[in-house]
Design a protein around this motif. Structure first.
Motif, PDB file in Angstrom:
ATOM      1  N   ALA A 129       0.846  -1.200   0.000  1.00  0.00           N
ATOM      2  CA  ALA A 129       0.000   0.000   0.000  1.00  0.00           C
ATOM      3  C   ALA A 129       0.873   1.239   0.000  1.00  0.00           C
ATOM      4  O   ALA A 129       1.899   1.280   0.687  1.00  0.00           O
ATOM      5  N   ASP A 130       0.483   2.244  -0.773  1.00  0.00           N
ATOM      6  CA  ASP A 130       1.240   3.490  -0.752  1.00  0.00           C
ATOM      7  C   ASP A 130       0.704   4.389   0.363  1.00  0.00           C
ATOM      8  O   ASP A 130      -0.284   4.069   1.037  1.00  0.00           O
ATOM      9  N   SER A 132      -0.888   7.111   0.304  1.00  0.00           N
ATOM     10  CA  SER A 132      -2.234   7.674   0.118  1.00  0.00           C
ATOM     11  C   SER A 132      -3.286   6.789   0.770  1.00  0.00           C
ATOM     12  O   SER A 132      -4.299   7.282   1.288  1.00  0.00           O
ATOM     13  N   PHE A 133      -3.067   5.471   0.772  1.00  0.00           N
ATOM     14  CA  PHE A 133      -4.033   4.564   1.390  1.00  0.00           C
ATOM     15  C   PHE A 133      -4.101   4.802   2.899  1.00  0.00           C
ATOM     16  O   PHE A 133      -5.194   4.862   3.478  1.00  0.00           O
ATOM     17  N   ASP A 238       6.493   7.820  -5.741  1.00  0.00           N
ATOM     18  CA  ASP A 238       5.487   6.898  -6.276  1.00  0.00           C
ATOM     19  C   ASP A 238       6.120   5.892  -7.229  1.00  0.00           C
ATOM     20  O   ASP A 238       5.756   4.708  -7.228  1.00  0.00           O
ATOM     21  N   THR A 260      -3.989   1.621  -3.287  1.00  0.00           N
ATOM     22  CA  THR A 260      -3.797   3.064  -3.355  1.00  0.00           C
ATOM     23  C   THR A 260      -5.137   3.788  -3.397  1.00  0.00           C
ATOM     24  O   THR A 260      -6.170   3.190  -3.759  1.00  0.00           O
ATOM     25  N   CYS A 261      -5.116   5.045  -3.038  1.00  0.00           N
ATOM     26  CA  CYS A 261      -6.272   5.919  -3.217  1.00  0.00           C
ATOM     27  C   CYS A 261      -6.017   6.938  -4.324  1.00  0.00           C
ATOM     28  O   CYS A 261      -6.848   7.819  -4.563  1.00  0.00           O
ATOM     29  N   ASP A 262      -4.876   6.818  -4.989  1.00  0.00           N
ATOM     30  CA  ASP A 262      -4.426   7.821  -5.953  1.00  0.00           C
ATOM     31  C   ASP A 262      -4.650   7.333  -7.381  1.00  0.00           C
ATOM     32  O   ASP A 262      -4.218   6.235  -7.741  1.00  0.00           O
ATOM     33  N   GLN A 265      -1.316   6.812  -9.371  1.00  0.00           N
ATOM     34  CA  GLN A 265      -0.604   5.616  -8.920  1.00  0.00           C
ATOM     35  C   GLN A 265      -1.293   4.349  -9.425  1.00  0.00           C
ATOM     36  O   GLN A 265      -0.634   3.362  -9.772  1.00  0.00           O
ATOM     37  N   HIS A 266      -2.609   4.386  -9.481  1.00  0.00           N
ATOM     38  CA  HIS A 266      -3.366   3.264 -10.033  1.00  0.00           C
ATOM     39  C   HIS A 266      -2.957   3.008 -11.478  1.00  0.00           C
ATOM     40  O   HIS A 266      -2.676   1.868 -11.876  1.00  0.00           O
ATOM     41  N   LYS A 278      -7.798   0.257  -6.277  1.00  0.00           N
ATOM     42  CA  LYS A 278      -7.913   1.682  -5.962  1.00  0.00           C
ATOM     43  C   LYS A 278      -9.109   1.882  -5.040  1.00  0.00           C
ATOM     44  O   LYS A 278     -10.242   1.538  -5.383  1.00  0.00           O
TER      45      LYS A 278
END
Length: 317
Positions: A129-130, A132-133, A238, A260-262, A265-266, A278
């Protein structure tokens, strides 16, 4: 040193190539009497052949560290310039030193790879997970249900991997000007500290297979993946996270899911060959009334700013 696999390389092939290179390096010192020039040629040919074999297995930076060292460059430059016993003695000494160090470096790389393969031989689902998550996901790390988020079978075991670049990003966000980012980063790292207790591996959530099967949850482990010595990170964090996830995928011989939430990045993760989940971040709410946003306010501050603006436009008496 832990090597970085070439994208798509098989870890078994990498290990076999390193083992063959190590065996060949040992044989460099096992020949009978020969001239310094002949020995130099054997050593240089070994480097050339080994680099050619490894170039499709491991990264160019690893090949530089393992084989194409500054001393190799010096020995390469001595071709055709050997003259006299004193120079031959020097070249022989340099070859002895270099071959000894290459044998040790290959041994360490092979051992590190074997240890890593043994560590990643379980049946867990691997997840990276990055940051943003951890910041934007509706549930914080201590409460999130990863099986539900990732739509994994309820009895599956999960290994949540933290490339050290993610930890460093979260450390930086602890000083963020945004309250949510600052709080979530502090919470995530604090919870990691509780679980790991100074180690790089720990159990985030124990397995629970009581009651109805639909409510089962497999074990969730967490592991920090450190950079290997000499590793140079990519300029964009990223990109570095995706690069680490791809390397883990080769070493673990299984798919790695990027979380991710980005949106960017997805897209980058999919382009790199990763499976990506995502997660939708917080709903921003209804669209503002932009016309109303552009109208002057009627509060005390707005009126004070209006009076200040009027005074600024009046000519000086």
């Amino acid at each position: 040193m832990l090597i970085t696999p070439h994208p798509g390389a098989d870890r078994r092939n990498i290990r076999e190539a390193l083992r063959s290179a190590h065996t060949a390096a040992i044989s460099l010192g096992g020949a009978g009497p020969e001239t310094a020039f002949s020995r130099l040629m054997r050593y240089l040919n070994w480097v050339t052949d080994t680099a050619g074999t490894l170039r499709h297995q491991i990264s160019g930076k690893d090949i530089d560290r393992l084989l194409l060292t500054p001393r190799y460059q010096s020995l390469l430059g001595s071709c055709g310039t050997l003259a006299g016993s004193a120079q031959e003695r020097l070249v022989n000494g340099l070859i002895n030193l270099e071959v000894t160090e290459r044998i040790q470096a290959l041994e360490e790389a092979l051992e590190a790879l074997t240890v890593q393969i043994e560590r990643w031989t379980g049946l867990e689902r691997f997840v990276v997970a990055d940051s943003s998550f951890y910041i934007q996901n509706p549930d914080r790390l201590s409460e999130v249900d990863l099986h539900e988020v990732l739509e994994f079978p309820p009895d599956a075991d999960i290994r949540l991997l933290f490339p050290i670049v993610v930890v460093d990003e979260l450390d930086g966000l602890k000083e963020s000007g945004k309250h949510r980012s600052r709080w979530r980063a502090t919470h995530t790292l604090g919870h990691l500290d509780e679980v790991l207790k100074g180690r790089t591996f720990g159990v985030l959530r124990e397995s629970d297979k009581s009651g109805e099967p639909a409510r089962w949850r497999g074990e969730v482990n967490v592991e920090i993946v450190l950079d290997q010595p000499g590793h140079v990170r990519l300029p964009i964090a990223d990109d570095e996270i995706i690069d680490r996830a791809v390397a883990i995928q080769s070493l673990a011989a299984r798919d790695v899911r990027l979380l991710t939430c980005d949106t960017g990045q997805h897209t980058r993760g999919r382009a790199a060959g990763l499976q990506v989940t995502k997660v939708e971040a917080r709903d921003p709410g209804p669209e503002p009334d932009w016309e109303a946003e552009n109208k002057p306010g009627t509060g005390t501050r707005a009126k004070r700013r209006e009076r200040q603006a009027e005074r600024a436009t009046q000519p000086l008496s």
